[in-house]
Design an enzyme around this catalytic site. Structure first.
Site, PDB file in Angstrom:
ATOM      1  CG  ASP A 173      -1.950   1.052   1.264  1.00 16.15           C
ATOM      2  OD1 ASP A 173      -2.280   1.582   0.189  1.00 16.15           O
ATOM      3  OD2 ASP A 173      -2.465   1.378   2.354  1.00 16.15           O
ATOM      4  CG  ASN A 208      -3.535 -12.827  -6.292  1.00 12.56           C
ATOM      5  OD1 ASN A 208      -4.520 -13.244  -5.668  1.00 12.56           O
ATOM      6  ND2 ASN A 208      -3.627 -12.307  -7.498  1.00 12.56           N
ATOM      7  NE  ARG A 265     -11.768  12.953  -7.505  1.00 12.39           N
ATOM      8  CZ  ARG A 265     -12.752  12.485  -6.707  1.00 12.39           C
ATOM      9  NH1 ARG A 265     -13.969  12.365  -7.161  1.00 12.39           N
ATOM     10  NH2 ARG A 265     -12.508  12.170  -5.460  1.00 12.39           N
ATOM     11  CE  LYS A 266     -13.292   5.660 -11.559  1.00 12.57           C
ATOM     12  NZ  LYS A 266     -14.131   4.880 -12.443  1.00 12.57           N
ATOM     13  CE  LYS A 288       1.054 -14.735  -8.242  1.00 14.21           C
ATOM     14  NZ  LYS A 288       0.346 -15.921  -8.723  1.00 14.21           N
TER      15      LYS A 288
HETATM   16  C1  LIG Z   1       3.646  11.090  -0.710  1.00 14.82           C
HETATM   17  C2  LIG Z   1       2.882  10.438   0.412  1.00 14.82           C
HETATM   18  C3  LIG Z   1       2.795   8.958   0.207  1.00 14.82           C
HETATM   19  C4  LIG Z   1       2.036   8.292   1.303  1.00 14.82           C
HETATM   20  C5  LIG Z   1       1.889   6.839   1.003  1.00 14.82           C
HETATM   21  C6  LIG Z   1       1.011   6.173   2.002  1.00 14.82           C
HETATM   22  C7  LIG Z   1      -0.001   5.354   1.285  1.00 14.82           C
HETATM   23  C8  LIG Z   1      -1.043   4.907   2.237  1.00 14.82           C
HETATM   24  C9  LIG Z   1      -2.363   5.104   1.568  1.00 14.82           C
HETATM   25  C10 LIG Z   1      -3.461   4.701   2.484  1.00 14.82           C
HETATM   26  O1  LIG Z   1      -3.353   3.746   3.205  1.00 14.82           O
HETATM   27  S1  LIG Z   1      -4.876   5.625   2.452  1.00 14.82           S
HETATM   28  C11 LIG Z   1      -5.832   4.890   3.775  1.00 14.82           C
HETATM   29  C12 LIG Z   1      -6.799   3.863   3.305  1.00 14.82           C
HETATM   30  N1  LIG Z   1      -7.758   4.457   2.454  1.00 14.82           N
HETATM   31  C13 LIG Z   1      -8.824   5.139   2.964  1.00 14.82           C
HETATM   32  O2  LIG Z   1      -9.020   5.279   4.132  1.00 14.82           O
HETATM   33  C14 LIG Z   1      -9.760   5.749   1.945  1.00 14.82           C
HETATM   34  C15 LIG Z   1     -11.199   5.648   2.389  1.00 14.82           C
HETATM   35  N2  LIG Z   1     -12.032   5.995   1.242  1.00 14.82           N
HETATM   36  C16 LIG Z   1     -12.344   7.295   0.979  1.00 14.82           C
HETATM   37  O3  LIG Z   1     -12.004   8.212   1.739  1.00 14.82           O
HETATM   38  C17 LIG Z   1     -13.059   7.575  -0.272  1.00 14.82           C
HETATM   39  O4  LIG Z   1     -13.783   6.440  -0.688  1.00 14.82           O
HETATM   40  C18 LIG Z   1     -12.098   8.016  -1.423  1.00 14.82           C
HETATM   41  C19 LIG Z   1     -11.379   9.287  -1.021  1.00 14.82           C
HETATM   42  C20 LIG Z   1     -11.090   6.911  -1.774  1.00 14.82           C
HETATM   43  C21 LIG Z   1     -12.940   8.261  -2.667  1.00 14.82           C
HETATM   44  O5  LIG Z   1     -14.007   9.088  -2.277  1.00 14.82           O
HETATM   45  P1  LIG Z   1     -14.496  10.272  -3.216  1.00 14.82           P
HETATM   46  O6  LIG Z   1     -15.781  10.750  -2.635  1.00 14.82           O
HETATM   47  O7  LIG Z   1     -13.416  11.269  -3.440  1.00 14.82           O
HETATM   48  O8  LIG Z   1     -14.723   9.541  -4.612  1.00 14.82           O
HETATM   49  P2  LIG Z   1     -16.096   8.996  -5.192  1.00 14.82           P
HETATM   50  O9  LIG Z   1     -16.794   8.111  -4.244  1.00 14.82           O
HETATM   51  O10 LIG Z   1     -16.825  10.181  -5.765  1.00 14.82           O
HETATM   52  O11 LIG Z   1     -15.550   8.089  -6.387  1.00 14.82           O
HETATM   53  C22 LIG Z   1     -14.819   8.656  -7.472  1.00 14.82           C
HETATM   54  C23 LIG Z   1     -14.734   7.577  -8.533  1.00 14.82           C
HETATM   55  O12 LIG Z   1     -13.946   6.477  -8.026  1.00 14.82           O
HETATM   56  C24 LIG Z   1     -14.755   5.281  -8.035  1.00 14.82           C
HETATM   57  N3  LIG Z   1     -14.420   4.518  -6.822  1.00 14.82           N
HETATM   58  C25 LIG Z   1     -14.334   4.995  -5.571  1.00 14.82           C
HETATM   59  N4  LIG Z   1     -14.017   3.998  -4.717  1.00 14.82           N
HETATM   60  C26 LIG Z   1     -13.917   2.884  -5.478  1.00 14.82           C
HETATM   61  C27 LIG Z   1     -13.602   1.515  -5.179  1.00 14.82           C
HETATM   62  N5  LIG Z   1     -13.329   1.109  -3.943  1.00 14.82           N
HETATM   63  N6  LIG Z   1     -13.557   0.647  -6.199  1.00 14.82           N
HETATM   64  C28 LIG Z   1     -13.813   1.049  -7.486  1.00 14.82           C
HETATM   65  N7  LIG Z   1     -14.105   2.325  -7.823  1.00 14.82           N
HETATM   66  C29 LIG Z   1     -14.163   3.217  -6.828  1.00 14.82           C
HETATM   67  C30 LIG Z   1     -16.188   5.766  -7.996  1.00 14.82           C
HETATM   68  O13 LIG Z   1     -17.055   4.788  -8.514  1.00 14.82           O
HETATM   69  C31 LIG Z   1     -16.091   6.988  -8.870  1.00 14.82           C
HETATM   70  O14 LIG Z   1     -16.031   6.553 -10.215  1.00 14.82           O
HETATM   71  P3  LIG Z   1     -16.710   7.417 -11.404  1.00 14.82           P
HETATM   72  O15 LIG Z   1     -16.016   8.779 -11.373  1.00 14.82           O
HETATM   73  O16 LIG Z   1     -16.420   6.631 -12.658  1.00 14.82           O
HETATM   74  O17 LIG Z   1     -18.157   7.514 -11.059  1.00 14.82           O
END
Ligand SMILES: CCCCCCCCCC(=O)SCCNC(=O)CCNC(=O)[C@H](O)C(C)(C)COP(=O)(O)OP(=O)(O)OC[C@H]1O[C@@H](n2cnc3c(N)ncnc32)[C@H](O)[C@@H]1OP(=O)(O)O
Length: 231
Positions: free
Chosen positions: A149, A171, A194-195, A173
Site C-alpha cells: 500500500d 495475491n 481521478r482514478k 504467492k
Molecule cells: C507522498 C505520500 C505517500 C504516502 C503513502 C502512504 C499510502 C497509504 C495510503 C493509504 O493507506 S490511504 C488509507 C486507506 N484508504 C482510505 O481510508 C480511503 C477511504 N475511502 C475514501 O475516503 C473515499 O472512498 C475516497 C477518497 C477513496 C474516494 O471518495 P471520493 O468521494 O473522493 O470519490 P467517489 O466516491 O466520488 O468516487 C470517485 C470515482 O472512483 C470510483 N471509486 C471509488 N471507490 C472505489 C472503489 N473502492 N472501487 C472502485 N471504484 C471506486 C467511484 O465509482 C467513482 O467513479 P466514477 O467517477 O467513474 O463515477
C-alpha cells in the site's frame, strides 16, 4: 557495524510507557527529523548494496531517492490538512507517527524508496524485521500489505497528486522469510479522471522468487469534499 536479526532481538528496547505513567510532553521538545530512508547499523549487506546501486543511478537524475520521516512536516501534508481535513476533528496529532516508521531501528520496516518520473515507477527496497512475524519464521500478511500500500501509494501520489487507496487486491504467492530483504516494484498503469491504477510485485533480491502481486486503485482527492465529514 551490521547487526544480525538475532542480535536485534537481544537489544534492549527503549523504555516503554506504562499504563498510567505520565505522557511525554512533545510541545516543549525540539523535534529533530531524522531521514529514515538512509542506512543505519541494522541494515543488512543486501539492503546496503541495493541502496548504493540506486544512489549511483540517482546521479544522472533518472532516479530520485525519496526521504522518509516519522512525522509529516512536508508541504504536501500541510496541503492535505488544509484542503481535506476538518481541523476541529483531528485528534492525537502531536503523538502521530507514520506507521511504517514507528518501530525501533531494525525491528520493523527498514526501507528506502526510489522514484523514476519518466517511468512513473517506485522501487522499494525493504528489510523485514523480527517484529513483523506472522506465521513462524515468515512475515505477517498485513505487514506485506502495508508496504505494498505504501509503495503503490507513493507511486500514485508522486505521479498523480494527493490520493488515497480505494482498493488493494493482493495475491500472496510465496511467504517472505523474516529478516530478509525484498524488492517491491510498483508502476502507474493507467489514469482515468481521478482514478489512478497502480500495480506492484514483491520479489526476492535475486529475482528468483515472486512473493506477492497486487493491483491498487487510488482516487485523487477532491478539494471540494472533506474527508472527515459525512456526506
Ligand atoms: C507522498 C505520500 C505517500 C504516502 C503513502 C502512504 C499510502 C497509504 C495510503 C493509504 O493507506 S490511504 C488509507 C486507506 N484508504 C482510505 O481510508 C480511503 C477511504 N475511502 C475514501 O475516503 C473515499 O472512498 C475516497 C477518497 C477513496 C474516494 O471518495 P471520493 O468521494 O473522493 O470519490 P467517489 O466516491 O466520488 O468516487 C470517485 C470515482 O472512483 C470510483 N471509486 C471509488 N471507490 C472505489 C472503489 N473502492 N472501487 C472502485 N471504484 C471506486 C467511484 O465509482 C467513482 O467513479 P466514477 O467517477 O467513474 O463515477
Amino acid at each position: 557495524m551490521l547487526r544480525s536479526c538475532a542480535a536485534l532481538l537481544r537489544t534492549p528496547g527503549a523504555p516503554r510507557g506504562r499504563p498510567g505513567a505520565p505522557r511525554r510532553s512533545f510541545s516543549s521538545e525540539k523535534v529533530v527529523q531524522k531521514d529514515c530512508a538512509l542506512p543505519n547499523p541494522s541494515w543488512s549487506k543486501d539492503l546496503r548494496l541495493l541502496f548504493d546501486q540506486f544512489m549511483k543511478k540517482c546521479e544522472d537524475g533518472s532516479w530520485k531517492r525519496l526521504p522518509s520521516y516519522k512525522q509529516f512536516f512536508s508541504k504536501t501534508f500541510q496541503g492535505f490538512q488544509t484542503l481535506y481535513l476538518d481541523p476541529s476533528l483531528v485528534k492525537g496529532e502531536e503523538h502521530a507517527q507514520l506507521f511504517t516508521r514507528s518501530f525501533e531501528d531494525g525491528l520493523g520496516f527498514e526501507y528506502v524508496m526510489f522514484y523514476n518520473d519518466a517511468e512513473k515507477r517506485v522501487l522499494c527496497f525493504l528489510q523485514v524485521g523480527p517484529h513483523l512475524q506472522g506465521a513462524p519464521g515468515f512475515v505477517h500478511g498485513g505487514a506485506i500489505a502495508t508496504m505494498m500500500d505504501s509503495t503503490t501509494g507513493t507511486c500514485a501520489c508522486r505521479a498523480g497528486g494527493i490520493a488515497m487507496t480505494a482498493n488493494l487486491n493482493i495475491n500472496f504467492k510465496r511467504p517472505i522469510p523474516l529478516c530478509s530483504v525484498v524488492v517491491i516494484d510498483s508502476q502507474l498503469d493507467k489514469v482515468e479522471g481521478r482514478k489512478l491504477f497502480v500495480s506492484c510485485n514483491v520479489r526476492s533480491v535475486d529475482e528468483k522468487t515472486l512473493h506477492s502481486e497486487a493491483s491498487a486503485l487510488f482516487i485523487k482527492l477532491d478539494p471540494d469534499k472533506s474527508l472527515r465529514k459525512k456526506r
